[in-house]
Design a protein around this motif. Structure first.
Motif, PDB file in Angstrom:
ATOM      1  N   ALA A   1      -4.556   2.080  -0.485  1.00 38.99           N
ATOM      2  CA  ALA A   1      -5.463   3.110  -0.269  1.00 38.99           C
ATOM      3  C   ALA A   1      -6.078   1.641   1.408  1.00 38.99           C
ATOM      4  O   ALA A   1      -6.789   2.571   1.978  1.00 38.99           O
ATOM      5  N   GLY A   2      -5.746   0.587   1.290  1.00 37.82           N
ATOM      6  CA  GLY A   2      -6.505  -0.142   2.970  1.00 37.82           C
ATOM      7  C   GLY A   2      -5.726   0.299   3.659  1.00 37.82           C
ATOM      8  O   GLY A   2      -6.383   0.349   5.074  1.00 37.82           O
ATOM      9  N   ALA A   3      -4.003   1.075   3.829  1.00 37.03           N
ATOM     10  CA  ALA A   3      -3.555   1.660   4.792  1.00 37.03           C
ATOM     11  C   ALA A   3      -3.672   2.902   5.102  1.00 37.03           C
ATOM     12  O   ALA A   3      -3.919   2.811   6.427  1.00 37.03           O
ATOM     13  N   ILE A   4      -4.385   3.376   4.086  1.00 31.49           N
ATOM     14  CA  ILE A   4      -4.591   4.758   4.983  1.00 31.49           C
ATOM     15  C   ILE A   4      -5.373   5.223   4.301  1.00 31.49           C
ATOM     16  O   ILE A   4      -6.187   6.796   4.620  1.00 31.49           O
ATOM     17  N   GLY A   5      -6.651   4.808   3.103  1.00 28.91           N
ATOM     18  CA  GLY A   5      -7.544   5.287   2.950  1.00 28.91           C
ATOM     19  C   GLY A   5      -8.709   6.481   4.123  1.00 28.91           C
ATOM     20  O   GLY A   5      -9.539   6.919   3.964  1.00 28.91           O
ATOM     21  N   SER A   6      -9.014   6.148   5.445  1.00 25.12           N
ATOM     22  CA  SER A   6      -9.138   6.385   6.427  1.00 25.12           C
ATOM     23  C   SER A   6      -9.035   7.538   7.535  1.00 25.12           C
ATOM     24  O   SER A   6      -9.340   7.933   8.006  1.00 25.12           O
ATOM     25  N   VAL A   7      -8.015   8.146   6.498  1.00 28.04           N
ATOM     26  CA  VAL A   7      -7.376   8.914   7.078  1.00 28.04           C
ATOM     27  C   VAL A   7      -7.125  10.044   6.173  1.00 28.04           C
ATOM     28  O   VAL A   7      -6.982  10.428   5.043  1.00 28.04           O
ATOM     29  N   SER A   8      -8.178  10.979   6.949  1.00 28.85           N
ATOM     30  CA  SER A   8      -9.024  11.876   6.192  1.00 28.85           C
ATOM     31  C   SER A   8      -7.634  13.314   5.200  1.00 28.85           C
ATOM     32  O   SER A   8      -8.237  13.863   4.013  1.00 28.85           O
ATOM     33  N   ALA A   9      -6.979  13.805   6.131  1.00 32.62           N
ATOM     34  CA  ALA A   9      -5.758  14.594   6.127  1.00 32.62           C
ATOM     35  C   ALA A   9      -4.923  13.853   4.380  1.00 32.62           C
ATOM     36  O   ALA A   9      -4.938  14.975   3.507  1.00 32.62           O
ATOM     37  N   LEU A  10      -5.321  12.685   4.524  1.00 32.18           N
ATOM     38  CA  LEU A  10      -4.032  12.045   3.583  1.00 32.18           C
ATOM     39  C   LEU A  10      -5.433  11.878   1.998  1.00 32.18           C
ATOM     40  O   LEU A  10      -4.775  11.207   0.997  1.00 32.18           O
ATOM     41  N   SER A  11      -6.360  12.091   2.508  1.00 32.19           N
ATOM     42  CA  SER A  11      -7.272  11.404   1.297  1.00 32.19           C
ATOM     43  C   SER A  11      -6.722  12.444  -0.235  1.00 32.19           C
ATOM     44  O   SER A  11      -7.201  11.551  -1.046  1.00 32.19           O
ATOM     45  N   ARG A  12      -6.390  13.733  -0.403  1.00 32.38           N
ATOM     46  CA  ARG A  12      -6.123  14.150  -1.290  1.00 32.38           C
ATOM     47  C   ARG A  12      -4.585  13.437  -2.217  1.00 32.38           C
ATOM     48  O   ARG A  12      -4.419  13.021  -3.281  1.00 32.38           O
ATOM     49  N   GLY A  13      -3.969  13.133  -1.403  1.00 36.01           N
ATOM     50  CA  GLY A  13      -2.878  12.965  -1.417  1.00 36.01           C
ATOM     51  C   GLY A  13      -2.635  11.590  -2.003  1.00 36.01           C
ATOM     52  O   GLY A  13      -2.211  11.657  -3.178  1.00 36.01           O
ATOM     53  N   LEU A  14      -3.685  10.384  -2.119  1.00 35.04           N
ATOM     54  CA  LEU A  14      -4.475   9.551  -2.248  1.00 35.04           C
ATOM     55  C   LEU A  14      -4.700   9.710  -3.539  1.00 35.04           C
ATOM     56  O   LEU A  14      -4.365   8.499  -4.309  1.00 35.04           O
ATOM     57  N   ALA A  15      -5.660  10.122  -3.786  1.00 31.31           N
ATOM     58  CA  ALA A  15      -6.511  10.294  -4.832  1.00 31.31           C
ATOM     59  C   ALA A  15      -5.498  10.629  -5.885  1.00 31.31           C
ATOM     60  O   ALA A  15      -5.882  10.372  -7.252  1.00 31.31           O
ATOM     61  N   GLU A  16      -4.640  11.846  -5.590  1.00 33.16           N
ATOM     62  CA  GLU A  16      -3.415  12.268  -6.943  1.00 33.16           C
ATOM     63  C   GLU A  16      -3.107  11.201  -7.361  1.00 33.16           C
ATOM     64  O   GLU A  16      -2.333  10.763  -8.364  1.00 33.16           O
ATOM     65  N   VAL A  17      -2.707   9.869  -6.911  1.00 30.17           N
ATOM     66  CA  VAL A  17      -1.941   9.010  -6.711  1.00 30.17           C
ATOM     67  C   VAL A  17      -2.582   7.655  -7.491  1.00 30.17           C
ATOM     68  O   VAL A  17      -2.061   6.905  -8.376  1.00 30.17           O
ATOM     69  N   ARG A  18      -3.831   7.373  -7.048  1.00 32.30           N
ATOM     70  CA  ARG A  18      -4.391   6.916  -7.738  1.00 32.30           C
ATOM     71  C   ARG A  18      -4.687   7.101  -9.312  1.00 32.30           C
ATOM     72  O   ARG A  18      -4.943   7.018 -10.052  1.00 32.30           O
ATOM     73  N   ASP A  19      -4.910   8.369  -9.137  1.00 30.52           N
ATOM     74  CA  ASP A  19      -5.507   8.701 -10.613  1.00 30.52           C
ATOM     75  C   ASP A  19      -3.627   8.867 -11.714  1.00 30.52           C
ATOM     76  O   ASP A  19      -4.664   8.515 -12.619  1.00 30.52           O
ATOM     77  N   ALA A  20      -2.995   8.335 -10.971  1.00 30.76           N
ATOM     78  CA  ALA A  20      -1.786   8.306 -11.250  1.00 30.76           C
ATOM     79  C   ALA A  20      -1.635   7.235 -11.772  1.00 30.76           C
ATOM     80  O   ALA A  20      -0.725   6.872 -13.093  1.00 30.76           O
ATOM     81  N   VAL A  21      -1.621   6.645 -11.161  1.00 28.58           N
ATOM     82  CA  VAL A  21      -2.139   5.060 -11.309  1.00 28.58           C
ATOM     83  C   VAL A  21      -2.909   4.544 -12.217  1.00 28.58           C
ATOM     84  O   VAL A  21      -2.555   3.743 -13.443  1.00 28.58           O
ATOM     85  N   GLU A  22      -4.165   4.722 -12.358  1.00 27.96           N
ATOM     86  CA  GLU A  22      -5.667   5.311 -13.460  1.00 27.96           C
ATOM     87  C   GLU A  22      -4.513   5.324 -15.039  1.00 27.96           C
ATOM     88  O   GLU A  22      -5.306   4.615 -16.321  1.00 27.96           O
ATOM     89  N   LEU A  23      -3.660   5.888 -14.891  1.00 24.50           N
ATOM     90  CA  LEU A  23      -3.330   6.969 -16.600  1.00 24.50           C
ATOM     91  C   LEU A  23      -2.323   5.172 -17.218  1.00 24.50           C
ATOM     92  O   LEU A  23      -2.023   5.255 -18.208  1.00 24.50           O
ATOM     93  N   PHE A  24      -2.528   4.214 -16.485  1.00 25.63           N
ATOM     94  CA  PHE A  24      -1.394   3.125 -17.482  1.00 25.63           C
ATOM     95  C   PHE A  24      -2.222   2.330 -17.696  1.00 25.63           C
ATOM     96  O   PHE A  24      -1.659   0.970 -18.406  1.00 25.63           O
ATOM     97  N   GLY A  25      -3.489   2.515 -17.382  1.00 28.59           N
ATOM     98  CA  GLY A  25      -4.769   1.726 -17.765  1.00 28.59           C
ATOM     99  C   GLY A  25      -4.269  -0.180 -17.325  1.00 28.59           C
ATOM    100  O   GLY A  25      -4.130  -0.271 -16.397  1.00 28.59           O
ATOM    101  N   GLU A  26      -5.639  -0.639 -17.428  1.00 25.09           N
ATOM    102  CA  GLU A  26      -5.386  -2.107 -18.058  1.00 25.09           C
ATOM    103  C   GLU A  26      -4.134  -2.659 -18.224  1.00 25.09           C
ATOM    104  O   GLU A  26      -3.723  -2.112 -19.159  1.00 25.09           O
ATOM    105  N   PRO A  27      -3.784  -3.514 -17.332  1.00 23.48           N
ATOM    106  CA  PRO A  27      -2.304  -4.419 -18.144  1.00 23.48           C
ATOM    107  C   PRO A  27      -3.006  -5.455 -18.915  1.00 23.48           C
ATOM    108  O   PRO A  27      -4.313  -5.751 -19.313  1.00 23.48           O
ATOM    109  N   ARG A  28      -2.032  -5.708 -19.985  1.00 19.36           N
ATOM    110  CA  ARG A  28      -2.181  -6.716 -21.639  1.00 19.36           C
ATOM    111  C   ARG A  28      -2.915  -7.518 -20.817  1.00 19.36           C
ATOM    112  O   ARG A  28      -2.445  -7.902 -19.419  1.00 19.36           O
ATOM    113  N   ARG A  29      -3.514  -8.290 -21.679  1.00 20.98           N
ATOM    114  CA  ARG A  29      -3.995 -10.411 -21.131  1.00 20.98           C
ATOM    115  C   ARG A  29      -3.130 -10.795 -22.316  1.00 20.98           C
ATOM    116  O   ARG A  29      -2.845 -10.251 -23.109  1.00 20.98           O
TER     117      ARG A  29
END
Length: 95
Positions: free
Chosen positions: A66-94
């Motif tokens: 996100a830090g590397a490509i977050g300002s590249v608007s052409a890649l924003s949808r793909g980045l959002a899809e990766v973010r959404d996929a990572v979010e499926l894993f939830g919070e790490p266990r404590r």
């Protein structure tokens, strides 16, 4: 894991990462942190091949991408899809 017993979250992450890697490869403009994004996407792709990925490592890679490509608007949808996929894993266990 194979086919039917694969974690659907891993499959979704693999698909999103693959799509963003293709979009990044097709994006002709150079930007300073492109190499970081490519390296972290490769790391995420490798994690999806080894079973259940480590959640803290997923989140770290996502932040770097996100830090590397977050300002590249052409890649924003793909980045959002990766973010959404990572979010499926939830919070790490404590511990």
């Amino acid at each position: 894991m194979t086919g039917s017993d694969e974690d659907p979250r891993v499959a979704e992450l693999r698909t999103a990462v693959s799509r963003l890697r293709r979009e990044l490869a097709a994006h002709s403009a150079e930007f300073p942190d492109r190499g970081i994004a490519e390296d972290e996407l490769a790391a995420l792709a490798a994690m999806t091949n080894g079973g259940a990925p480590e959640i803290p490592r997923l989140r770290r890679s996502l932040l770097l991408i996100a830090g590397a490509i977050g300002s590249v608007s052409a890649l924003s949808r793909g980045l959002a899809e990766v973010r959404d996929a990572v979010e499926l894993f939830g919070e790490p266990r404590r511990r």
